[in-house]
Design a protein around this motif. Structure first.
Motif, mmCIF file in Angstrom:
data_model
loop_
_atom_site.group_PDB
_atom_site.id
_atom_site.type_symbol
_atom_site.label_atom_id
_atom_site.label_comp_id
_atom_site.label_asym_id
_atom_site.label_seq_id
_atom_site.Cartn_x
_atom_site.Cartn_y
_atom_site.Cartn_z
ATOM 1 N N ILE A 30 8.108 23.669 -94.430
ATOM 2 C CA ILE A 30 8.442 22.813 -93.293
ATOM 3 C C ILE A 30 9.732 23.287 -92.633
ATOM 4 O O ILE A 30 9.834 23.334 -91.402
ATOM 5 N N ILE A 31 10.717 23.669 -93.432
ATOM 6 C CA ILE A 31 11.982 24.173 -92.894
ATOM 7 C C ILE A 31 11.723 25.416 -92.040
ATOM 8 O O ILE A 31 12.261 25.541 -90.934
ATOM 9 N N ARG A 59 19.676 24.911 -102.761
ATOM 10 C CA ARG A 59 18.385 25.045 -103.446
ATOM 11 C C ARG A 59 17.276 25.682 -102.632
ATOM 12 O O ARG A 59 16.305 26.166 -103.202
ATOM 13 N N ILE A 60 17.389 25.657 -101.305
ATOM 14 C CA ILE A 60 16.268 26.133 -100.498
ATOM 15 C C ILE A 60 16.680 27.190 -99.479
ATOM 16 O O ILE A 60 16.096 28.265 -99.431
ATOM 17 N N LEU A 61 17.675 26.895 -98.662
ATOM 18 C CA LEU A 61 18.041 27.810 -97.578
ATOM 19 C C LEU A 61 18.464 29.182 -98.083
ATOM 20 O O LEU A 61 18.060 30.207 -97.521
ATOM 21 N N GLY A 62 19.246 29.223 -99.142
ATOM 22 C CA GLY A 62 19.678 30.507 -99.700
ATOM 23 C C GLY A 62 18.507 31.354 -100.163
ATOM 24 O O GLY A 62 18.469 32.573 -99.914
ATOM 25 N N ASP A 63 17.540 30.714 -100.800
ATOM 26 C CA ASP A 63 16.338 31.438 -101.239
ATOM 27 C C ASP A 63 15.541 31.955 -100.046
ATOM 28 O O ASP A 63 15.051 33.086 -100.065
ATOM 29 N N ASN A 68 13.977 36.694 -96.751
ATOM 30 C CA ASN A 68 13.830 37.079 -95.349
ATOM 31 C C ASN A 68 12.837 36.193 -94.597
ATOM 32 O O ASN A 68 12.198 36.620 -93.644
ATOM 33 N N LYS A 69 12.720 34.947 -95.041
ATOM 34 C CA LYS A 69 11.884 33.983 -94.327
ATOM 35 C C LYS A 69 12.707 33.225 -93.293
ATOM 36 O O LYS A 69 12.160 32.642 -92.366
ATOM 37 N N LEU A 70 14.034 33.210 -93.494
ATOM 38 C CA LEU A 70 14.979 32.650 -92.537
ATOM 39 C C LEU A 70 16.096 33.660 -92.343
ATOM 40 O O LEU A 70 16.334 34.504 -93.212
ATOM 41 N N ALA A 71 16.793 33.518 -91.226
ATOM 42 C CA ALA A 71 17.945 34.369 -90.950
ATOM 43 C C ALA A 71 19.060 33.490 -90.394
ATOM 44 O O ALA A 71 18.811 32.429 -89.819
ATOM 45 N N TYR A 72 20.290 33.955 -90.582
ATOM 46 C CA TYR A 72 21.435 33.258 -90.006
ATOM 47 C C TYR A 72 21.448 33.448 -88.493
ATOM 48 O O TYR A 72 21.120 34.525 -87.996
ATOM 49 N N LEU A 73 21.866 32.436 -87.774
ATOM 50 C CA LEU A 73 22.065 32.565 -86.343
ATOM 51 C C LEU A 73 23.248 33.499 -86.073
ATOM 52 O O LEU A 73 23.238 34.272 -85.127
ATOM 53 N N TYR A 74 24.268 33.430 -86.939
ATOM 54 C CA TYR A 74 25.439 34.307 -86.871
ATOM 55 C C TYR A 74 25.458 35.156 -88.140
ATOM 56 O O TYR A 74 26.171 34.843 -89.099
ATOM 57 N N THR A 87 14.031 31.594 -87.717
ATOM 58 C CA THR A 87 13.079 32.527 -88.306
ATOM 59 C C THR A 87 13.430 33.915 -87.802
ATOM 60 O O THR A 87 13.809 34.085 -86.634
ATOM 61 N N PRO A 88 13.355 34.921 -88.670
ATOM 62 C CA PRO A 88 13.722 36.273 -88.239
ATOM 63 C C PRO A 88 12.720 36.815 -87.240
ATOM 64 O O PRO A 88 11.542 36.457 -87.260
#
Length: 92
Positions: A30-31, A59-63, A68-74, A87-88
Motif C-alpha cells: 500500500i505504501i 520497520r518498513i520504509l528502510g526495507d 529499491n521499491k522506494l527512493a528518497y525524494l532527496y 517510487t523509483p
C-alpha cells in the motif's frame, strides 16, 4: 488526473477502509502504491495509514528503500527535513 493534483482527501479515501490489523507485506504494498501517486513523507504516510511514522520508518520504509521499491525524494540528503518517499523511476 495529474499526479500532483491528487488531494489529501483523495489519498485518505484510498486507505479509508484499511483494516486495523494488516500484514507488514500488505502495508508495504500500500505504501508503494501511495508513493507512486506522489512523494509522501513518513509523517504523511503515518497519518493516512493511521500508523506511527517512526514505526513505518524503522520497520518498513528502510526495507523498501534497500529493496529499491522506494527512493528518497532527496537521495543525497536522507535526513532532509522535507524528506519524502517516491517510487523509483524505471531505467531501460
Amino acid at each position: 488526473m495529474n499526479k500532483k493534483q491528487i488531494s489529501d482527501e483523495q489519498l485518505a479515501a484510498i486507505v479509508k477502509e484499511l483494516p486495523k490489523k494488516i500484514t507488514k507485506e500488505k502495508l508495504a504494498e500500500i505504501i508503494c502504491r501511495l508513493c507512486a501517486i506522489r512523494p509522501l513523507s513518513k509523517e504523511e504516510l503515518g497519518h493516512y495509514l493511521r500508523r506511527n511514522p517512526d514505526y513505518l520508518f524503522k520497520r518498513i520504509l528502510g526495507d523498501l528503500i534497500a529493496e529499491n521499491k522506494l527512493a528518497y525524494l532527496y537521495p543525497n540528503m536522507p535526513k532532509h527535513r522535507k524528506q519524502a518517499y517516491r517510487t523509483p523511476t524505471k531505467t531501460s
